[in-house]
Design a protein around this motif. Sequence first.
Motif, mmCIF file in Angstrom:
data_model
loop_
_atom_site.group_PDB
_atom_site.id
_atom_site.type_symbol
_atom_site.label_atom_id
_atom_site.label_comp_id
_atom_site.label_asym_id
_atom_site.label_seq_id
_atom_site.Cartn_x
_atom_site.Cartn_y
_atom_site.Cartn_z
ATOM 1 N N SER A 185 0.827 -1.216 0.000
ATOM 2 C CA SER A 185 0.000 0.000 0.000
ATOM 3 C C SER A 185 0.856 1.259 0.000
ATOM 4 O O SER A 185 0.480 2.265 -0.624
ATOM 5 C CB SER A 185 -0.947 0.007 1.208
ATOM 6 N N SER A 186 2.016 1.230 0.675
ATOM 7 C CA SER A 186 2.860 2.420 0.679
ATOM 8 C C SER A 186 3.410 2.689 -0.723
ATOM 9 O O SER A 186 3.530 3.846 -1.144
ATOM 10 C CB SER A 186 4.009 2.274 1.689
ATOM 11 N N LEU A 187 3.733 1.631 -1.469
ATOM 12 C CA LEU A 187 4.176 1.804 -2.852
ATOM 13 C C LEU A 187 3.052 2.390 -3.697
ATOM 14 O O LEU A 187 3.273 3.319 -4.489
ATOM 15 C CB LEU A 187 4.622 0.459 -3.438
ATOM 16 N N GLN A 188 1.848 1.864 -3.537
ATOM 17 C CA GLN A 188 0.725 2.351 -4.336
ATOM 18 C C GLN A 188 0.444 3.824 -4.057
ATOM 19 O O GLN A 188 0.173 4.604 -4.979
ATOM 20 C CB GLN A 188 -0.530 1.512 -4.037
ATOM 21 N N LYS A 189 0.554 4.227 -2.799
ATOM 22 C CA LYS A 189 0.316 5.639 -2.457
ATOM 23 C C LYS A 189 1.367 6.537 -3.094
ATOM 24 O O LYS A 189 1.059 7.628 -3.594
ATOM 25 C CB LYS A 189 0.314 5.810 -0.931
ATOM 26 N N ASP A 190 2.632 6.096 -3.070
ATOM 27 C CA ASP A 190 3.694 6.885 -3.697
ATOM 28 C C ASP A 190 3.493 6.987 -5.204
ATOM 29 O O ASP A 190 3.708 8.043 -5.804
ATOM 30 C CB ASP A 190 5.068 6.260 -3.394
ATOM 31 N N LEU A 191 3.093 5.869 -5.841
ATOM 32 C CA LEU A 191 2.857 5.885 -7.276
ATOM 33 C C LEU A 191 1.717 6.836 -7.637
ATOM 34 O O LEU A 191 1.806 7.590 -8.613
ATOM 35 C CB LEU A 191 2.538 4.470 -7.773
ATOM 36 N N GLU A 192 0.654 6.820 -6.834
ATOM 37 C CA GLU A 192 -0.475 7.703 -7.091
ATOM 38 C C GLU A 192 -0.087 9.164 -6.891
ATOM 39 O O GLU A 192 -0.472 10.047 -7.675
ATOM 40 C CB GLU A 192 -1.645 7.330 -6.175
ATOM 41 N N ALA A 193 0.713 9.426 -5.816
ATOM 42 C CA ALA A 193 1.161 10.800 -5.555
ATOM 43 C C ALA A 193 2.061 11.301 -6.677
ATOM 44 O O ALA A 193 1.926 12.442 -7.139
ATOM 45 C CB ALA A 193 1.895 10.860 -4.213
ATOM 46 N N LEU A 194 2.975 10.448 -7.146
ATOM 47 C CA LEU A 194 3.864 10.841 -8.242
ATOM 48 C C LEU A 194 3.082 11.096 -9.533
ATOM 49 O O LEU A 194 3.388 12.027 -10.275
ATOM 50 C CB LEU A 194 4.910 9.754 -8.484
ATOM 51 N N SER A 195 2.084 10.262 -9.792
ATOM 52 C CA SER A 195 1.261 10.442 -10.982
ATOM 53 C C SER A 195 0.547 11.790 -10.950
ATOM 54 O O SER A 195 0.516 12.523 -11.953
ATOM 55 C CB SER A 195 0.251 9.303 -11.093
ATOM 56 N N MET A 196 -0.013 12.138 -9.787
ATOM 57 C CA MET A 196 -0.722 13.411 -9.663
ATOM 58 C C MET A 196 0.246 14.587 -9.797
ATOM 59 O O MET A 196 -0.040 15.572 -10.494
ATOM 60 C CB MET A 196 -1.443 13.471 -8.306
ATOM 61 N N MET A 197 1.429 14.473 -9.138
ATOM 62 C CA MET A 197 2.422 15.543 -9.218
ATOM 63 C C MET A 197 2.920 15.724 -10.649
ATOM 64 O O MET A 197 3.128 16.851 -11.106
ATOM 65 C CB MET A 197 3.595 15.218 -8.285
ATOM 66 N N THR A 198 3.092 14.606 -11.364
ATOM 67 C CA THR A 198 3.559 14.679 -12.744
ATOM 68 C C THR A 198 2.529 15.365 -13.646
ATOM 69 O O THR A 198 2.877 16.212 -14.475
ATOM 70 C CB THR A 198 3.854 13.260 -13.277
ATOM 71 N N LYS A 199 1.256 15.011 -13.461
ATOM 72 C CA LYS A 199 0.195 15.638 -14.260
ATOM 73 C C LYS A 199 0.137 17.143 -14.009
ATOM 74 O O LYS A 199 -0.007 17.933 -14.940
ATOM 75 C CB LYS A 199 -1.150 14.989 -13.935
ATOM 76 N N LEU A 200 0.270 17.552 -12.740
ATOM 77 C CA LEU A 200 0.221 18.978 -12.404
ATOM 78 C C LEU A 200 1.403 19.724 -12.999
ATOM 79 O O LEU A 200 1.255 20.828 -13.537
ATOM 80 C CB LEU A 200 0.200 19.149 -10.881
ATOM 81 N N SER A 201 2.596 19.124 -12.919
ATOM 82 C CA SER A 201 3.782 19.796 -13.446
ATOM 83 C C SER A 201 3.727 19.916 -14.961
ATOM 84 O O SER A 201 4.157 20.915 -15.540
ATOM 85 C CB SER A 201 5.049 19.050 -13.017
ATOM 86 N N ARG A 202 3.183 18.894 -15.637
ATOM 87 C CA ARG A 202 3.078 18.956 -17.097
ATOM 88 C C ARG A 202 2.001 19.961 -17.520
ATOM 89 O O ARG A 202 2.098 20.580 -18.584
ATOM 90 C CB ARG A 202 2.780 17.577 -17.655
ATOM 91 N N ALA A 203 0.975 20.120 -16.681
ATOM 92 C CA ALA A 203 -0.055 21.117 -16.972
ATOM 93 C C ALA A 203 0.516 22.527 -16.876
ATOM 94 O O ALA A 203 0.128 23.430 -17.638
ATOM 95 C CB ALA A 203 -1.230 20.962 -16.015
ATOM 96 N N GLU A 204 1.456 22.719 -15.962
ATOM 97 C CA GLU A 204 2.111 24.021 -15.816
ATOM 98 C C GLU A 204 3.037 24.308 -16.988
ATOM 99 O O GLU A 204 3.240 25.455 -17.372
ATOM 100 C CB GLU A 204 2.924 24.064 -14.508
ATOM 101 N N GLY A 205 3.625 23.230 -17.553
ATOM 102 C CA GLY A 205 4.534 23.389 -18.682
ATOM 103 C C GLY A 205 5.742 24.229 -18.325
ATOM 104 O O GLY A 205 6.347 24.066 -17.267
ATOM 105 N N GLU A 206 6.086 25.165 -19.183
ATOM 106 C CA GLU A 206 7.267 25.986 -18.973
ATOM 107 C C GLU A 206 7.104 26.942 -17.798
ATOM 108 O O GLU A 206 8.073 27.555 -17.361
ATOM 109 C CB GLU A 206 7.590 26.760 -20.243
ATOM 110 N N ALA A 207 5.887 27.071 -17.295
ATOM 111 C CA ALA A 207 5.661 27.961 -16.152
ATOM 112 C C ALA A 207 6.213 27.384 -14.865
ATOM 113 O O ALA A 207 6.332 28.083 -13.853
ATOM 114 C CB ALA A 207 4.162 28.229 -16.000
ATOM 115 N N SER A 208 6.558 26.086 -14.877
ATOM 116 C CA SER A 208 7.108 25.447 -13.679
ATOM 117 C C SER A 208 8.564 25.870 -13.504
ATOM 118 O O SER A 208 9.397 25.630 -14.380
ATOM 119 C CB SER A 208 7.027 23.922 -13.803
#
Length: 262
Positions: A185-208
């Motif tokens: 479960s700890s692995l799954q939580k980290d994978l889900e958190a990374l997925s969400m963080m990655t989506k947010l950072s890609r949405a920001e694009g060059e603004a990050s």
Amino acid sequence: MNAVLLASGLAQGGPDEARARLERFWRKVSDAGRPSRLASGNAALNAIAPRLSPYQFNPLDLNPLRDILAAEVDFDAVRTNASVRLLLGTTRVSDGALRIFRNKDVTLDVVLASACLPHASQAVSIDGEPHWDGGYAANPPLIPLVAATKASDVLVVQIIPSHSFELPKTSPEIDKRLGQITFSSSLQKDLEALSMMTKLSRAEGEASHSRLGRKLQRLQLHRISASDHVDDLAGSSFGDTGWAFLSHLRNQGRVAAETWLM
């Protein structure tokens, strides 16, 4: 333990030495576990053992892993001359917090703590604080790893099964499944958190503007699941150190790696 053996072997002789140390280590572990495998056939002992803590059945805190690791790992080489960077996770017993150790801080006690299962071994003291296996807090610590590495590709090798298709009904079966759920479960939580963080950072694009945000935009996560390559891994025991079983895991791991590389 595998990571530290790999780092020590690479520092002192390259890939061949790393492979030799890994083989010697696990052969010694298998030999050391032979008495416990013989004892597992004792019905009276099996009835009593689950009710005892390691502070009761092993009051002197005897741990064959300590001597085996000390013989096979050059900790000075790991700290000062390793070609790979390590992040070893432990769980601080007092508050359940993840504590990560890098090469310069890796000691024998740190490695023992990173693999300390509380029903099998007494907690390992580091700086006066008791620690257990890092898998209870992060298995493995993916977010700190992504923050530390320059690589854009991260390969996760999942050795703990996520799924079990049989309903556990006996007390040992229930305990085993609870352990698998805790570690996966700890692995799954980290994978889900990374997925969400990655989506947010890609949405920001060059603004990050953050360094981590730019890393996340390039991040590619890959996973090899051991249960896809080892039959009935969910039914296997953490305590099975028979050489035939360990060799099977190694051989299937090589097959899994070769398949992924193709």
